[in-house]
Design a protein around this motif. Sequence first.
Motif, short mmCIF file in Angstrom:
data_model
loop_
_atom_site.label_atom_id
_atom_site.label_comp_id
_atom_site.label_asym_id
_atom_site.label_seq_id
_atom_site.Cartn_x
_atom_site.Cartn_y
_atom_site.Cartn_z
N SER A 98 0.93 -1.27 -0.01
CA SER A 98 0.22 0.00 -0.12
C SER A 98 0.96 1.30 0.05
O SER A 98 1.97 1.03 0.29
CB SER A 98 -1.12 0.08 1.15
N CYS A 99 0.19 2.25 -0.16
CA CYS A 99 0.97 3.68 -0.42
C CYS A 99 1.77 3.91 1.05
O CYS A 99 2.88 4.63 0.82
CB CYS A 99 0.18 4.85 -0.72
N MET A 100 1.22 3.61 2.27
CA MET A 100 1.84 3.98 3.37
C MET A 100 2.13 5.37 3.69
O MET A 100 2.57 5.84 4.53
CB MET A 100 3.45 3.18 3.52
N ASN A 101 1.25 6.46 3.17
CA ASN A 101 1.14 7.68 2.98
C ASN A 101 -0.29 8.47 3.13
O ASN A 101 -0.31 9.48 3.30
CB ASN A 101 2.16 8.33 1.90
N CYS A 102 -1.38 7.59 3.10
CA CYS A 102 -2.53 7.94 3.04
C CYS A 102 -3.12 8.13 4.51
O CYS A 102 -2.57 7.54 5.38
CB CYS A 102 -3.50 7.41 2.21
N THR A 103 -4.36 8.70 4.73
CA THR A 103 -4.77 8.78 6.15
C THR A 103 -5.29 7.24 6.49
O THR A 103 -5.24 6.94 7.69
CB THR A 103 -5.99 9.52 6.10
N TYR A 104 -5.59 6.45 5.50
CA TYR A 104 -5.87 5.15 5.87
C TYR A 104 -4.68 4.11 6.22
O TYR A 104 -4.68 3.53 7.34
CB TYR A 104 -6.66 4.18 4.64
N CYS A 105 -3.64 4.52 5.61
CA CYS A 105 -2.48 3.64 6.22
C CYS A 105 -1.87 4.29 7.34
O CYS A 105 -1.33 3.29 8.03
CB CYS A 105 -1.32 3.89 4.90
N PHE A 106 -1.85 5.76 7.55
CA PHE A 106 -1.43 6.30 8.74
C PHE A 106 -2.29 5.69 10.04
O PHE A 106 -1.84 5.47 11.26
CB PHE A 106 -1.74 7.76 8.67
N THR A 107 -3.52 5.22 9.75
CA THR A 107 -4.29 4.85 11.02
C THR A 107 -4.58 3.27 11.02
O THR A 107 -5.39 2.84 11.51
CB THR A 107 -5.84 5.50 10.87
N ALA A 108 -3.61 2.34 10.36
CA ALA A 108 -3.59 1.27 10.41
C ALA A 108 -4.98 0.60 9.82
O ALA A 108 -5.38 -0.54 10.15
CB ALA A 108 -3.73 0.62 12.01
N ASN A 109 -5.42 1.20 8.69
CA ASN A 109 -6.52 0.72 7.86
C ASN A 109 -5.87 0.65 6.44
O ASN A 109 -6.50 0.77 5.38
CB ASN A 109 -7.50 1.76 8.12
N GLU A 110 -4.71 -0.03 6.48
CA GLU A 110 -4.02 0.01 5.14
C GLU A 110 -4.62 -0.86 4.29
O GLU A 110 -4.66 -0.60 2.90
CB GLU A 110 -2.66 -0.46 5.18
N PRO A 111 -5.69 -1.72 4.51
CA PRO A 111 -6.36 -2.46 3.51
C PRO A 111 -7.49 -1.53 2.54
O PRO A 111 -7.85 -1.81 1.50
CB PRO A 111 -7.29 -3.49 4.33
N LEU A 112 -7.76 -0.54 3.19
CA LEU A 112 -8.56 0.78 2.46
C LEU A 112 -7.74 1.61 1.67
O LEU A 112 -8.47 2.63 1.13
CB LEU A 112 -9.35 1.46 3.62
N CYS A 113 -6.52 1.57 1.49
CA CYS A 113 -5.62 2.36 0.86
C CYS A 113 -6.35 2.40 -0.63
O CYS A 113 -6.68 1.49 -1.25
CB CYS A 113 -4.26 1.78 0.83
#
Length: 352
Positions: A98-113
Amino acid sequence: MGDLPKEQWAQVLNEHGGKLEYKKIPVPKPGPDEVLIQIKYSGVCHTDLHAINGDWPLDTKLPLVGGHEGAGVVVARGELAKNVQIGDYAGIKWLNGSCMNCTYCFTANEPLCPDPILSGYTVDGSFQQYALGKEAHVARIPKECNLEAIAPVLCAGLTAYKGLKETGARPGETVAIVGAGGGLGSMALQYARAMGLHTIAIDGGAEKADMCRSLGASAYVDFMTTKDLVGDVKKAAGRDGFGPHGVLLLAVSEKPFQQASEYVRSHGTIVCVGMPANAFLKAPVFDVVTRMINIKGSYVGNRQDTTEAIDFFRRGLIKAPYKVVGLSELQGVFDLMTQNKIAGRYVVDTSK
């Protein structure tokens, strides 16, 4: 990578709806943030069948090497991959990166990236002898784990465990698992038991009934023979007759998604995990409001969910049934899956 072969065996899909081609392809080289895993075993998931048929609203690469339950050994890594060592056990999951830089990745919701990399869908997956994964997302597998047995945990186990968490059911409460005799269901039954939950297995046929009971199901409702599925589920849920606290929908057909609101307990939670092609979820608005029914979806787990799901396995609490065949026999597995003749999970051995 000097000691690694230049070619490997793989199952390749050349066109949607076509047959797989078992052939040799090049061994890929890891990018700076990737690791190369020598895949020893890979589970076979119903999602892989959707990739073959091309019936999900997601773009897939073609030609495609499917698979996203690959367990093996790290044999090479990029210069930025410092946290996984050569020789470590690791796994390829559905979420390859995942991008590791969006709000989802920042909040441990990386499957929603919004920009995910999906194994066996947007990038080649685990139906080959060597596969790439982003170091940040590969599953870390303890060395004491059996790679053959843990392969299905990397998707079926993780997805089932996450779905059970999303029901919010507490120890001692009851969850109905629809599609309990399939690959995800066989995992969900065991995770539920380990989490202290009572389970009502809903599926069809005597073979699946026996398997579900052997995996700890408190009750089994056969949708093929019952004359009152809603009544039978409510009765199995306990003395008050109010129904299960949660419903985990793992089914691959649409009808169960329309029925769940009829038997879930008031203030209960329906969690949708299975994704039948072109299906819709339907429930009476009046009931949803006045009975305060929660309806939600659950996708694959995040990295912490993965660690937890693997730890249940490491402690010997998850021993889901599976059958092993050679990678060369993969097309036959999909033929059985199309005919709905699989109980439990199939695992392919990439050396055969």
